[in-house]
Every structure is written in structure tokens, then in C-alpha cells.
Design a protein around this motif. Sequence first.
Motif, PDB file in Angstrom:
ATOM      1  N   VAL A   1       6.303 -11.406   1.158  1.00 36.67           N
ATOM      2  CA  VAL A   1       6.374 -10.012   0.741  1.00 36.67           C
ATOM      3  C   VAL A   1       5.183  -9.662  -0.133  1.00 36.67           C
TER       4      VAL A   1
ATOM      5  N   MET B   1       2.234 -11.021  -0.204  1.00 35.21           N
ATOM      6  CA  MET B   1       1.013 -10.949   0.582  1.00 35.21           C
ATOM      7  C   MET B   1       0.940  -9.668   1.372  1.00 35.21           C
ATOM      8  N   MET B   2       2.045  -9.301   1.958  1.00 39.72           N
ATOM      9  CA  MET B   2       2.020  -8.087   2.769  1.00 39.72           C
ATOM     10  C   MET B   2       1.793  -6.862   1.902  1.00 39.72           C
ATOM     11  N   LYS B   3       2.351  -6.904   0.705  1.00 36.54           N
ATOM     12  CA  LYS B   3       2.111  -5.778  -0.184  1.00 36.54           C
ATOM     13  C   LYS B   3       0.642  -5.687  -0.547  1.00 36.54           C
ATOM     14  N   SER B   4       0.077  -6.830  -0.864  1.00 32.11           N
ATOM     15  CA  SER B   4      -1.346  -6.800  -1.207  1.00 32.11           C
ATOM     16  C   SER B   4      -2.171  -6.293  -0.037  1.00 32.11           C
ATOM     17  N   LEU B   5      -1.825  -6.744   1.121  1.00 32.07           N
ATOM     18  CA  LEU B   5      -2.567  -6.281   2.297  1.00 32.07           C
ATOM     19  C   LEU B   5      -2.453  -4.772   2.452  1.00 32.07           C
ATOM     20  N   TRP B   6      -1.256  -4.324   2.253  1.00 28.49           N
ATOM     21  CA  TRP B   6      -1.072  -2.895   2.422  1.00 28.49           C
ATOM     22  C   TRP B   6      -1.874  -2.124   1.397  1.00 28.49           C
ATOM     23  N   ARG B   7      -1.831  -2.651   0.172  1.00 25.78           N
ATOM     24  CA  ARG B   7      -2.629  -1.995  -0.858  1.00 25.78           C
ATOM     25  C   ARG B   7      -4.098  -2.001  -0.490  1.00 25.78           C
ATOM     26  N   ALA B   8      -4.502  -3.140   0.020  1.00 25.09           N
ATOM     27  CA  ALA B   8      -5.914  -3.248   0.377  1.00 25.09           C
ATOM     28  C   ALA B   8      -6.280  -2.185   1.406  1.00 25.09           C
ATOM     29  N   THR B   9      -5.422  -2.026   2.380  1.00 25.29           N
ATOM     30  CA  THR B   9      -5.750  -1.013   3.378  1.00 25.29           C
ATOM     31  C   THR B   9      -5.749   0.373   2.753  1.00 25.29           C
ATOM     32  N   GLN B  10      -4.805   0.594   1.877  1.00 25.64           N
ATOM     33  CA  GLN B  10      -4.740   1.912   1.264  1.00 25.64           C
ATOM     34  C   GLN B  10      -5.998   2.195   0.464  1.00 25.64           C
ATOM     35  N   VAL B  11      -6.324   1.220  -0.368  1.00 24.83           N
ATOM     36  CA  VAL B  11      -7.471   1.459  -1.238  1.00 24.83           C
ATOM     37  C   VAL B  11      -8.744   1.536  -0.425  1.00 24.83           C
ATOM     38  N   SER B  12      -8.834   0.659   0.552  1.00 24.89           N
ATOM     39  CA  SER B  12     -10.072   0.691   1.330  1.00 24.89           C
ATOM     40  C   SER B  12     -10.175   1.991   2.098  1.00 24.89           C
TER      41      SER B  12
END
Lengths: 430, 216
Positions: free
Chosen positions: B176, B178-189
Motif C-alpha cells: 500500500v 509503495m502504491m501510494k508513493s507511486l500515485w503521488r509521484a504521478t500526481q506531482v510529476s
Amino acid sequence: MDLCESNGLEKRNGDRIDPQLIPQFGAPIGMVPVSGAGTGTASPFPLWPGMPNLSNPIAEPFNPGMLNQSSNKFPYSGVLPPGLPNFPSEPGFIERAARLSCFSANAGFNGLMNNSISNQAQKGELNSMNIGSGSSHGNQLKNQGSIENNSETNEGAEDKISNGDNANANGDSSQNDSGSKKRKRTNQDGAMGQGQASMKSQEEAGKQTSESKKEVDNSGSKNTGKNGKDAADVPKGDYIHVRARRGQATNSHSLAERVRREKISERMKYLQELVPGCSKVTGKAVMLDEIINYVQSLQRQVEFLSMKLAAVNPRLDLNIETLLSKDILQGRGACSSTVGFTHEMFHSQLLPSQPGLLPPGLPGMLNPSDPFRRAINTPLSAMNPFKDPNPQMSTTWQDELHNVMSMNFATNPPLSTQEIATKPSDGFQL
Amino acid sequence: MHVTKEFKKKTFLKQFLLGLHVSNSISNPISIQQRKNSIKLSADLAMAFARGRTHWTHALITKLGQKEENKSTLKGILGRRYEILMARYSCPLLYQKVQRRKKSVRSYRFSYNAQKRRSSALKGSCVRVSPSVVARNLENRRTKVLKRLVPGGELLNGSALLSEALDYVISLKAQVDMMKSLWRATQVSSSSNVELVPSAPLQKKDASCTIANSEE
């Protein structure tokens, strides 16, 4: 014990030993006798080195050398059939359990031998057991024998080994034990006894006798109390036999049960630490409830997150792969899962609502990363449909996020400001 | 604790990305549901691979592999290992045992309830059930639920089940995160790509500040 329990569960419904599951027992002893184990064919345990040919009705003395299997104790990780659990090897525990259970195993055998030889004639080991253990216990066994057929057959496999030297003492106790274990725990404990008894019974002979004697009183009363069976019929015979039997009966039962309970409580403690909000909860049922809720919530979060990621998907693989694959894979090694001090300090600064975890000690680092962190934190708060039971939880994934963010920004050349350039190094200082 | 998760993240990410890549290349999923399922599949597989060899990982992989729609993706991800894994870790007999056991458990429970009914009929309205029995029933019921939740839990008992559940919880939490971080990464990027102008640092900082402020 877990091995035995799971196997015992199989047998609880009156099934014969499932040959497929036999390896669970056999395995700890270094055996993988899938084919002949427990089926009572002519050569039930060809694989057990040192084991006498159990198909012979004449009991050969069990080779004590068989018991020196401690070296073979734990190859079962490779030996177990697929899908079976890889139990954490706890040599100490298994030894203890073996010690305890060998008595029961033996006892069961003796009982079975005399009373239900027809049923168990299939199992060569029973016959051999007969000779090993004195037939003086035959009387007592009659009460118990018939009922214990199922359990005893299971025990039979392992019992022969333990029978070797501890015939009398073990036999008594095991008989009693098997008698007592008629209902619920019969198969279970029998299984346990089998699995571990054979391994260490040789060595534990002396200990067992003393233990059994010690536990006689407790076991005797417990035995009758718990099971309320005929097992309490005190057989005559010499003192050692009687005492040992009664002691062993409940001794192995109670001791094995105690060991099992300790294991479970240890796991419960770990789970208490892990599941947030469970430090004050006591009791198995409530803890189980909390664990279940937590697992369900985590699974729901995974679903939710995957849905969210799916919404972004067209860009997901492109962005993620390019941005993350290079740097994250390099940087991840540095960023462990441990919560970094620096991050906590940042977060305590930026999220005053949260309990300040640490006094902020790096004001210099805060300024450049402020906008990032705010960017991070706002989506964080937006994500609170995931019920975050602890502020610490959000802190930890803020750390994660921060790592990702810093790496992300590090990779984007347009964003490589001076502050950002310093950030990856900061972020990696965990 | 017997679980160390230090290397899980790298492995997880690698596997996750690989899985996403494969699932996207194999089938072009049209609906969000399909995409979500493929993402979930990749994530679960990645978690299982990152954890290593435990009972629940095997059970999870087996379960995932037995579903028809996942097979192609799995094959793509695992390649040659797929056949080996499926052969090794799918043991239908064991699960048949579980099924059989369930039936007998049900029949046992039925008879037990019948007994209770009979006793209540005799005694009147109240069935005197001791608190230990109640506690045991509660515990048994919850253990059954836990068994259903944890992959491969049906075959386990007692402390083994608890340790597997423990391991599974840890892995789930890491997944969970990791997936949150990934999602954040996509959002921020995505937001940064859109809003921040890749020029002078000062401009960027201002831009990011404005974004942050506006978000707040």
C-alpha cells in the motif's frame, strides 16, 4: 506443532491419514514417505533409516539409532509437497514437543495394539509396538483402544521409534494420553506426538520419566477433568508405569498445549505491535478481530489505489517508468523502510496538527523543501479516505513519498534547482 | 521479527513496473475496470515476488495463476518460470481436501446446532452456554474469517496461521505504501509538468510555491 495441528485437522474428521499429508510428519524427521507412509502396507516406512521393518508382526526392537535424526530434522522445507506451509523451524520447540509427545505416541500404540489389532494390523508398526511395550497395559488400553484407532494409526508411524527405549514409560503415558485424547484433540495431539516424538524420544527417555512423574497429579486430575473418559482408570502394574502413564497422558497434552499456547501468544504480541491501535487490546478474540479489520482495510486500500492508478494509467507506465526506474531503483537502496529522522522533523514542522515527533532540527533544509512537502501533504490529507489509524502511519508514507518526490525532482532536469539538487542527498540521508 | 523488508521496495517496484508494462503490451485494456485489475494483478505479483518464498506468496501466486484472465499476463511476466511455478505450487488435491473438510465441518456444525436447539427446547428459552464456549466460538469464527483473508490460510492452523497473517500484513502495508508513493509521484510529476516552467530556478520555486499555496 503446527505441522501436527494442520495434519491433525485433516484427521479430525475421521479420515485416515492422508498419504499426501504424511510428509508433514515424516518431513521433520527427514522423511518424505508419501507412498507407503501410514498405509500399513507391507513396508510402511522403507525410508526411515534404521527403522526395523515394521511389517513384521514380531516386534523388532526399535532402533534407537533411528532417533538420531536431529540432523535430518529440518530439511522439510525442501521436502514438503507444494503448497504446504514452510513452518518456521524452531528446533528447541520441536525437541520439546518431541520429548513430550513421544510418550503419548507410545501409549497410543500400546492401547491400539491390544484392542484393535484388526484395524491396525495394516500398520506394521503397531505390531512391533506391541512387543516393545509391555502387554500389562492391555487392560487399560481396551477402554481406549477402539476409539483411538484413528489417532493412533497416525501416531503409529512415529511411535515405533520412540518405543524403542522408552517402551514402558512411554507406553504407559502414551496409552493414557491416547486414551484421553479421544475427542477433539485426539488426532491433533497424536499427530503432534508423532511428528516430534520420534525425533527425540531416545534422548529424552530419562527426562520423560521424571517429567511424567512430576506431572502425574496434575495430569491425572486434568485428564479426567478434561476428557472425562475412561482413561482415568488407573492401571495396575508397577508404579512407574502407572505414574508415567497418567503423567504422560496429560503431560504431553498439557505441555504440548502450553507450548502451542506460548507460540500463539508470541505471534499475538507481534501482531499487536504491527496492527495499529492494538496495544491496549488483550485477548485472542478481540485481537483476531482487529487483525481481520486491518487486513480487510489494507486490501481495500490496495483496490482503491489500483483504481486510482488505473485512472492515470495512460501516462502511468511512461511517467513512472522513465522517472522512477532510473532513480528510484538506484535510490531505493539508500532509502530503507525505516522512518528517517529528517523526514519526521520535516513533517512535524509542516503538520503541526500531528503530534510533533521530533523537534525540528534542520530548519535550513526545510525551506527549499517546503513547497514540495506541502505539495505532498495536501494530497496526503486528501487521501484520508484510507482511514489512517495512526499519525505515525501517515508519517511513514510521507517519508516514502518524500523519497519518491526527491528522486522524481532529481530526475527532471528542468526542476533541478539548487535546492532540489541538494534535496536528493538530504532525502537519502535516512 | 522474522520478516525483513529492506529489499522489498526495489524488487516491488521493478516487478510492478514490469507487470504493468507486460499487461499493457499484451492486452490493450479499454475500461478502467480492466486497467484496475491488471494493475492490481501486477501489484500483488510484485508483492509476492518481493516477499520471497513463503506459504502465502505461493498460495497467492497460485490463486492468481488459476484465473483464466490472468494467465496471459502471468506468462508474460514470468516467462519460462510460469510453467515451473504453476506446476510446483498448484496442488489441487490439497485444496480438495480443504473443500472436503469444509463440508464435514459444516455438517458437524449443523449437528452441533441441532443439539443446542434440542437442549434449548428442553430447558426452555435459554441455552446455557458457558462463557468459555462463547469465547471459543468467537475465536473460531474469527479464525475462519482470517483464514479466508490470508492467501493459503485455509491450510494453516493456530500459530502458523498467525505468523502467515503477520507476514501478509507487513507485505500488504508495504504494498500500500509503495502504491501510494507511486500515485503521488504521478500526481506531482503530472502537476509539475503542467504547471512548472522548466526555466530559471527562481521561477520554478515560485511556481511550486504558488501551487503549494493554492493547494493549501
